[in-house]
Design a protein around this motif. Structure first.
Motif, PDB file in Angstrom:
ATOM      1  N   LYS A  32       1.096  -1.421   0.152  1.00 23.22           N
ATOM      2  CA  LYS A  32       0.412  -0.008   0.246  1.00 23.22           C
ATOM      3  C   LYS A  32       1.068   1.784   0.023  1.00 23.22           C
ATOM      4  O   LYS A  32       2.263   0.847   0.882  1.00 23.22           O
ATOM      5  N   GLU A  33       0.594   2.612  -0.905  1.00 28.57           N
ATOM      6  CA  GLU A  33       1.303   3.712  -1.051  1.00 28.57           C
ATOM      7  C   GLU A  33       0.901   4.971  -0.283  1.00 28.57           C
ATOM      8  O   GLU A  33      -0.416   4.642  -0.723  1.00 28.57           O
ATOM      9  N   GLU A  34       1.559   5.207   0.519  1.00 28.43           N
ATOM     10  CA  GLU A  34       1.251   6.393   1.206  1.00 28.43           C
ATOM     11  C   GLU A  34       1.392   7.683   0.538  1.00 28.43           C
ATOM     12  O   GLU A  34       2.333   8.068   1.046  1.00 28.43           O
ATOM     13  N   LYS A  35       0.831   8.191  -0.274  1.00 29.60           N
ATOM     14  CA  LYS A  35       2.173   9.559  -1.666  1.00 29.60           C
ATOM     15  C   LYS A  35       2.393  10.625  -0.270  1.00 29.60           C
ATOM     16  O   LYS A  35       3.063  11.156  -0.477  1.00 29.60           O
ATOM     17  N   ASP A  36       1.282  11.044   0.342  1.00 37.19           N
ATOM     18  CA  ASP A  36       1.067  12.519   1.455  1.00 37.19           C
ATOM     19  C   ASP A  36       2.953  12.180   1.983  1.00 37.19           C
ATOM     20  O   ASP A  36       3.457  12.806   2.631  1.00 37.19           O
ATOM     21  N   ARG A  37       2.650  10.882   2.621  1.00 37.22           N
ATOM     22  CA  ARG A  37       3.645  11.114   3.959  1.00 37.22           C
ATOM     23  C   ARG A  37       4.716   9.916   3.715  1.00 37.22           C
ATOM     24  O   ARG A  37       5.931   9.898   3.616  1.00 37.22           O
ATOM     25  N   ARG A  38       4.885   9.844   1.415  1.00 38.47           N
ATOM     26  CA  ARG A  38       5.483   9.324   0.394  1.00 38.47           C
ATOM     27  C   ARG A  38       6.332   7.787   1.978  1.00 38.47           C
ATOM     28  O   ARG A  38       7.573   7.289   1.870  1.00 38.47           O
ATOM     29  N   LEU A  39       5.495   7.396   1.573  1.00 38.49           N
ATOM     30  CA  LEU A  39       6.054   5.746   2.106  1.00 38.49           C
ATOM     31  C   LEU A  39       5.352   4.122   1.405  1.00 38.49           C
ATOM     32  O   LEU A  39       4.404   4.857   0.537  1.00 38.49           O
ATOM     33  N   LEU A  40       6.099   3.694   1.882  1.00 37.50           N
ATOM     34  CA  LEU A  40       5.126   1.789   1.308  1.00 37.50           C
ATOM     35  C   LEU A  40       5.492   1.092   2.453  1.00 37.50           C
ATOM     36  O   LEU A  40       6.175   1.240   2.999  1.00 37.50           O
ATOM     37  N   LEU A  41       4.021   0.317   2.759  1.00 37.48           N
ATOM     38  CA  LEU A  41       3.473  -0.278   3.369  1.00 37.48           C
ATOM     39  C   LEU A  41       2.792  -1.558   3.440  1.00 37.48           C
ATOM     40  O   LEU A  41       2.417  -1.850   1.793  1.00 37.48           O
ATOM     41  N   PHE A  42       2.705  -2.109   4.345  1.00 37.85           N
ATOM     42  CA  PHE A  42       2.587  -3.700   3.933  1.00 37.85           C
ATOM     43  C   PHE A  42       1.358  -3.430   4.812  1.00 37.85           C
ATOM     44  O   PHE A  42       1.128  -3.101   5.393  1.00 37.85           O
ATOM     45  N   ALA A  43       0.075  -3.593   3.969  1.00 35.20           N
ATOM     46  CA  ALA A  43      -1.927  -3.143   4.708  1.00 35.20           C
ATOM     47  C   ALA A  43      -2.822  -4.737   4.630  1.00 35.20           C
ATOM     48  O   ALA A  43      -2.331  -5.055   3.907  1.00 35.20           O
ATOM     49  N   CYS A  44      -3.057  -5.295   6.286  1.00 31.51           N
ATOM     50  CA  CYS A  44      -3.933  -5.812   6.051  1.00 31.51           C
ATOM     51  C   CYS A  44      -5.101  -5.462   5.321  1.00 31.51           C
ATOM     52  O   CYS A  44      -6.163  -4.117   5.827  1.00 31.51           O
ATOM     53  N   ARG A  45      -6.002  -6.270   4.770  1.00 26.29           N
ATOM     54  CA  ARG A  45      -7.220  -5.651   4.171  1.00 26.29           C
ATOM     55  C   ARG A  45      -8.028  -5.730   4.965  1.00 26.29           C
ATOM     56  O   ARG A  45      -9.604  -5.909   4.606  1.00 26.29           O
ATOM     57  N   ASN A  46      -8.225  -7.052   5.793  1.00 25.13           N
ATOM     58  CA  ASN A  46      -9.244  -7.270   6.560  1.00 25.13           C
ATOM     59  C   ASN A  46      -9.193  -6.253   8.501  1.00 25.13           C
ATOM     60  O   ASN A  46     -10.057  -5.642   8.210  1.00 25.13           O
ATOM     61  N   CYS A  47      -8.009  -5.719   9.049  1.00 32.60           N
ATOM     62  CA  CYS A  47      -7.953  -5.176  10.142  1.00 32.60           C
ATOM     63  C   CYS A  47      -6.807  -4.088   9.330  1.00 32.60           C
ATOM     64  O   CYS A  47      -6.865  -4.129   8.420  1.00 32.60           O
ATOM     65  N   GLU A  48      -6.636  -3.676  10.175  1.00 30.19           N
ATOM     66  CA  GLU A  48      -6.266  -1.761  10.697  1.00 30.19           C
ATOM     67  C   GLU A  48      -4.645  -2.532  10.773  1.00 30.19           C
ATOM     68  O   GLU A  48      -3.299  -1.053  10.542  1.00 30.19           O
ATOM     69  N   HIS A  49      -3.528  -3.520  10.542  1.00 34.55           N
ATOM     70  CA  HIS A  49      -2.616  -3.729  10.476  1.00 34.55           C
ATOM     71  C   HIS A  49      -1.737  -2.990   9.329  1.00 34.55           C
ATOM     72  O   HIS A  49      -1.841  -3.112   8.415  1.00 34.55           O
ATOM     73  N   GLN A  50      -0.833  -2.460   9.492  1.00 33.02           N
ATOM     74  CA  GLN A  50       0.046  -2.136   8.181  1.00 33.02           C
ATOM     75  C   GLN A  50       1.870  -2.106   9.138  1.00 33.02           C
ATOM     76  O   GLN A  50       2.305  -1.956  10.600  1.00 33.02           O
ATOM     77  N   SER A  51       2.897  -2.414   8.461  1.00 32.52           N
ATOM     78  CA  SER A  51       4.070  -2.489   8.662  1.00 32.52           C
ATOM     79  C   SER A  51       5.026  -1.551   7.463  1.00 32.52           C
ATOM     80  O   SER A  51       4.354  -1.893   6.279  1.00 32.52           O
ATOM     81  N   LYS A  52       6.276  -1.038   7.919  1.00 31.21           N
ATOM     82  CA  LYS A  52       6.772  -0.330   7.035  1.00 31.21           C
ATOM     83  C   LYS A  52       7.466  -1.216   5.696  1.00 31.21           C
ATOM     84  O   LYS A  52       7.755  -2.902   6.070  1.00 31.21           O
ATOM     85  N   CYS A  53       7.437  -1.207   4.755  1.00 30.81           N
ATOM     86  CA  CYS A  53       8.200  -2.061   3.660  1.00 30.81           C
ATOM     87  C   CYS A  53       9.656  -1.939   3.245  1.00 30.81           C
ATOM     88  O   CYS A  53      10.448  -3.058   2.701  1.00 30.81           O
ATOM     89  N   VAL A  54       9.778  -0.867   3.086  1.00 30.92           N
ATOM     90  CA  VAL A  54      10.698  -0.183   2.555  1.00 30.92           C
ATOM     91  C   VAL A  54      11.535   1.083   4.015  1.00 30.92           C
ATOM     92  O   VAL A  54      10.863   1.506   4.100  1.00 30.92           O
ATOM     93  N   TYR A  55      12.587   0.708   4.547  1.00 31.86           N
ATOM     94  CA  TYR A  55      13.506   1.058   5.202  1.00 31.86           C
ATOM     95  C   TYR A  55      14.438   1.840   4.931  1.00 31.86           C
ATOM     96  O   TYR A  55      15.436   1.490   4.047  1.00 31.86           O
ATOM     97  N   ARG A  56      14.838   3.229   5.435  1.00 32.31           N
ATOM     98  CA  ARG A  56      15.633   3.860   4.756  1.00 32.31           C
ATOM     99  C   ARG A  56      17.171   4.211   6.174  1.00 32.31           C
ATOM    100  O   ARG A  56      16.731   4.406   7.027  1.00 32.31           O
ATOM    101  N   ASN A  57      17.595   3.918   4.772  1.00 31.71           N
ATOM    102  CA  ASN A  57      18.982   3.803   5.943  1.00 31.71           C
ATOM    103  C   ASN A  57      20.143   5.319   5.331  1.00 31.71           C
ATOM    104  O   ASN A  57      20.907   5.301   4.484  1.00 31.71           O
ATOM    105  N   GLU A  58      20.414   6.058   6.477  1.00 27.28           N
ATOM    106  CA  GLU A  58      20.942   7.656   6.171  1.00 27.28           C
ATOM    107  C   GLU A  58      21.939   7.060   6.964  1.00 27.28           C
ATOM    108  O   GLU A  58      22.395   7.008   8.393  1.00 27.28           O
ATOM    109  N   VAL A  59      22.994   7.073   6.477  1.00 29.23           N
ATOM    110  CA  VAL A  59      24.784   7.370   6.066  1.00 29.23           C
ATOM    111  C   VAL A  59      25.372   8.199   6.635  1.00 29.23           C
ATOM    112  O   VAL A  59      25.138   9.415   6.249  1.00 29.23           O
TER     113      VAL A  59
END
Length: 125
Positions: A32-59
């Protein structure tokens, strides 16, 4: 032996493309993409659970890390050396030189690093 190598590669590829499941209800998680927050998530279609799909590592590089790189160039056997300059800090008569762009300046700058490993003074011309 070839089967083991192929099987190992297949196992690694399978691990990269596994399906994710919801921790709450065990249903499949969909991207699931949240364009306003610029996030790519894994989202459940049954409940409201979401988790990050892409992590950003800043060095972040500290100034000391960059300085260490310049000090190490004095022992680099692939860089050209000259004996026509004298170090302004210790008076050593050999330096490694290279060209690079200086911050805030256009064009190339000639940098020198003293080959005296206890000095490693840097200057440019």
């Amino acid at each position: 032996m070839a089967f083991m190598r192929t099987h190992g590669i297949a196992a690694a590829a399978a691990a990269m493309s596994t399906m994710k499941f919801c921790r709450e209800c065990n249903n499949i998680l969909y991207p699931k993409e949240e364009k306003d927050r610029r996030l790519l998530l894994f989202a459940c279609r049954n409940c409201e659970h979401q988790s990050k799909c892409v992590y950003r590592n800043e060095v972040a590089h500290a100034a000391g890390e960059r300085t260490q790189v310049l000090q190490d160039v004095a022992s680099d056997p692939t860089l050209p050396r000259t004996k026509t300059v004298r170090c302004g800090a210790c008076g050593h008569g050999e330096a490694v030189f290279f060209q690079a762009t200086a911050r805030g300046e256009e064009g190339m700058t000639l940098f020198f690093v003293c080959c005296n490993l206890t000095c490693a003074h840097r200057w440019r011309e």
